[in-house]
Design an enzyme around this catalytic site. Structure first.
Site, PDB file in Angstrom:
ATOM      1  N   LYS A 142       0.808  -1.218   0.000  1.00 14.22           N
ATOM      2  CA  LYS A 142       0.000   0.000   0.000  1.00 14.22           C
ATOM      3  C   LYS A 142       0.842   1.269   0.000  1.00 14.22           C
ATOM      4  CE  LYS A 142      -4.212  -1.790   2.186  1.00 14.22           C
ATOM      5  NZ  LYS A 142      -3.901  -3.208   2.151  1.00 14.22           N
TER       6      LYS A 142
ATOM      7  N   GLU B 210      -9.768   1.180  -5.541  1.00 13.04           N
ATOM      8  CA  GLU B 210     -10.624   1.490  -4.402  1.00 13.04           C
ATOM      9  C   GLU B 210     -10.318   2.892  -3.880  1.00 13.04           C
ATOM     10  OE1 GLU B 210     -10.599  -1.565  -1.460  1.00 13.04           O
ATOM     11  OE2 GLU B 210     -11.319  -3.092  -2.856  1.00 13.04           O
TER      12      GLU B 210
ATOM     13  N   ASN C 183      -6.868  -3.553  -6.240  1.00 15.32           N
ATOM     14  CA  ASN C 183      -6.923  -5.006  -6.203  1.00 15.32           C
ATOM     15  C   ASN C 183      -6.679  -5.518  -7.616  1.00 15.32           C
ATOM     16  OD1 ASN C 183      -7.590  -5.735  -3.400  1.00 15.32           O
ATOM     17  ND2 ASN C 183      -9.384  -4.468  -3.783  1.00 15.32           N
TER      18      ASN C 183
ATOM     19  N   GLU D  55      -6.308   1.690  -2.486  1.00 16.22           N
ATOM     20  CA  GLU D  55      -5.507   0.575  -2.966  1.00 16.22           C
ATOM     21  C   GLU D  55      -6.091   0.089  -4.286  1.00 16.22           C
ATOM     22  OE1 GLU D  55      -5.800  -2.953  -0.549  1.00 16.22           O
ATOM     23  OE2 GLU D  55      -7.819  -2.426   0.103  1.00 16.22           O
TER      24      GLU D  55
ATOM     25  N   ARG E 229      -7.027  -8.093  -9.429  1.00 14.15           N
ATOM     26  CA  ARG E 229      -7.722  -9.355  -9.690  1.00 14.15           C
ATOM     27  C   ARG E 229      -9.202  -9.057  -9.870  1.00 14.15           C
ATOM     28  NH1 ARG E 229     -10.371  -9.513  -4.964  1.00 14.15           N
ATOM     29  NH2 ARG E 229      -9.279  -8.921  -3.049  1.00 14.15           N
TER      30      ARG E 229
END
Length: 645
Positions: free
Chosen positions: A116, A274, A294, A292, A296
């Site tokens: 992060k 996000e 993700n 952050e 995937r």
């Protein structure tokens, strides 16, 4: 397009990927652990390969075994799903070194967003707004405490390698910082093997809004936003798309920021950026910050699919096979509104404790999309996430979609384990949520009203009594008569810890009168359907001595032998037992120690989370029966208090 792919996952996401692959004519290979030999994803696959023991470290995290299975079965590519190895850059490199295609982003892109602190620095360079905070490498407690003082309380301590709320602590006062830091680091070290943390300013009325992106390695598009603000302990509970109250200006700003983030790292495939949003003054284009990315497919991707008409897994397969982006930004539009509720096996009144058990019955209503990786008869294993299904609804407006969700949850039928179904139903009918007045603190503020267990009424209790006596199916018209007089008998049931005696008076095989307390209920079978006081009876499932009536999100009754009533009495408050199999992470109790009700006596790690075991009453510790590091089974005695005499 590929001829055959391997899915390096299990459960719901493995089944979901298989459905799309099959629709494209692609064969699928499943991998499975000891615990998953009879799992749904194994039954669905064209080929299934056993890869190891039940624990994830012995199976779904064994990259070399998964790659070997792909090569042995002739798979050309590996789809990671979410969780497990989906964001492991070393695994991606190993897949590619073996001559296979990884259906997802590059190892470099995953590494860029994996920590992060480094990701935030990269996003600042790309012109993406980030939350004020400390993301430095100096992990000295005094440095971190000083950074928190500079940022200003309240602050969040977050594991740099974190996710799912693990390694995260909210600190509201300087004097609480040291203890919170130690706790966050310990949890982060256990969950991720990395104890480093970052410090962020805590947003007072935060909303969690994320943007779905999709790239081909060069350019990217966004598929609009999802609101995931309805959370418990930083775990998402109900997600929706689009975000309520979203303005076109803010949607454009967030979408552009997300695309910049994806293109800055040459992102390929499906990903989610996000953002934390300050909702204290409505949604404003200058009040969102990067949290952050993700790298995937997300658990909540179905709500994006519902409002865009895009199958994100199909896009993943097509782009990984060498195609260009399937759509331009101007081709993508929003249609209606969608919700997703995460149905889990968990005991809500006991603090959302993950549960295990065999699903004796499982059925979903028409009018919703139910993505599940389990079937009736399957076991909810202690080794993995206890998700049963994702229930998704769509409608032309938010109000319609939410009403459909509430109705779908009411009609879900689950028996064999406790679930959060009633909790989800209460959320779907929450007035503030219905208005769109939602933030990440809503559940915590209203938790007492949201976790109230539904109580059985006379009609449901009467129906359970009929089911317990096997009188709902196949009885002859003369059944229940003795010397041509109505037959009377008693049935003893336990519901929510309370014992109730039901007096049954059988008039015929299709007519019974039942007294529950002071209330009489008339049960009649009309045109093949049972009616209670004239109203259609809900469904029922019987599993041995346990009866589940599918009303009020599932009411559970246990049939009691009147000669053995003492056996159903409440548990011994002097004995603290393991609620599920797990690892004893810490023991705080010691023999001779005086404790008060609610004191933390031990910590059990199970189902990827830590669970505090508390004293059920005041007393003195008689003996401690386990030590830190012990692996215990469900029901194992951990701590015993002296007799309360």
């Amino acid at each position: 397009m590929f001829e055959r792919i391997l899915i390096a996952n299990r459960g719901e996401i493995a089944c979901r990927v298989m459905r799309t692959a099959r629709s494209l004519g692609v064969e699928v290979v499943a991998v499975y652990s000891d615990a998953d030999r009879g799992a749904a994803h194994v039954a669905m696959a064209d080929v299934a390969v056993h890869i190891g023991g039940s624990a994830p470290a012995e199976s779904y995290l064994k990259g070399e075994a998964i790659i070997a299975a792909a090569l042995e079965t002739g798979a050309e590519a590996i789809h990671p799903g979410y969780g497990f190895l989906s964001e492991n850059p070393d695994f991606v490199e190993a897949v590619e070194a073996a001559g296979l295609v990884f259906i997802g982003p590059s190892a470099a892109a995953i590494r860029a967003m994996g920590l992060k602190d480094a990701a935030k620095a990269l996003m600042e360079e790309a012109g993406v707004p980030v939350v004020p905070g400390y993301h430095g490498s100096n992990q000295d407690p005094e440095q971190l405490s000083g950074a928190a003082d500079t940022i200003g309380y309240p602050v969040l301590i977050k594991a740099v390698a974190g996710g799912g709320g693990k390694g995260m602590r909210l600190v509201e006062r300087p004097q609480d910082f040291a203890d919170a830091l130690e706790s966050a680091r310990g949890e982060a070290r256990t969950a991720f093997g990395n104890a480093d943390v970052l410090i962020e300013k805590f947003v007072e009325k935060p909303r969690h809004i994320e943007v779905q992106v999709f790239g081909d390695g060069t350019r990217a598009v966004h598929l609009f936003e999802r609101d995931c603000s309805l959370q418990r302990r930083h775990q998402k509970v109900i997600e929706e798309a689009p975000a309520p109250g979203m303005t076109e200006a803010m949607r454009a700003a967030m979408g552009q920021a997300a695309v910049r983030a994806a293109e800055a790292i040459g992102y390929s495939g499906a990903g989610t950026v996000e953002f934390i949003v300050d909702g204290s003054d409505g949604l404003r284009a200058d009040r969102f910050w990067f949290m952050e990315m993700n790298t995937r497919l997300q658990v909540e991707h179905p709500v994006t699919e519902a409002i865009t008409g895009v199958d994100l897994v199909e896009w993943q397969l097509r782009v990984a096979a060498g195609e260009a982006l399937p759509a331009r930004q101007e081709d993508l539009t929003i249609s209606g509104h969608a919700f997703e509720a995460r149905l889990y096996a968990e005991d809500v009144p006991k603090g959302f404790l993950p549960a295990t058990g065999r699903l004796s019955h499982l059925a979903f209503p028409e009018g919703c999309r139910a993505d599940s990786g389990v079937r009736a008869g399957d076991e909810i294993s202690p080794f993995y996430d206890p998700m049963i299904a994702k229930v998704i609804t769509h409608g032309p407006t938010r109000a319609v979609a939410l009403r459909r969700l509430a109705r779908a949850l009411e009609r879900c039928e689950v028996a064999g384990t406790v679930t959060n179904l009633g909790f989800l139903g209460a959320l779907a009918r929450h007035e503030g949520f219905a208005r769109g007045d939602v933030d990440t603190g809503l559940i915590a503020r209203d938790i007492e009203t949201l976790v109230v267990a539904p109580l059985a009424g006379p009609q449901e209790t009467a129906l359970a009594a009929l089911a317990a006596l096997d009188l709902l199916e196949g009885a002859s018209a003369e059944a229940g008569f003795a010397l041509w007089q109505p037959l009377g008998r008693d049935v003893v049931l336990v519901s929510e810890g309370d014992e109730v005696t039901v007096r049954l008076r059988t008039l015929s095989g299709t007519a019974h009168d039942l007294r529950v307390g002071e209330t009489w209920v008339a049960a009649r079978r009309v045109d093949g359907q049972w009616r209670l006081d004239g109203a259609p009876a809900p469904g029922v499932a019987v599993d041995g001595a346990r009866i589940t009536v599918f009303a009020r999100y599932g009411l559970v009754f246990d049939l009691v032998d009147p000669l053995a009533r003492d056996s159903v009495a409440g548990g011994d408050a002097a004995l603290i037992e393991a609620p599920m199999p797990g690892l004893v992470k810490a023991v705080f109790a010691r023999a001779g120690q005086a404790v008060t009700k609610g004191d933390r006596l031990a910590v059990l790690e199970a189902m990827k989370m830590e669970h505090s075991l508390l004293a059920a009453r005041d007393g003195v510790v008689a003996e401690v029966l386990v030590a830190t590091g012990d692996q215990v089974s469900a029901g194992a005695a951990l701590v015993r208090l002296e007799d309360d005499s």
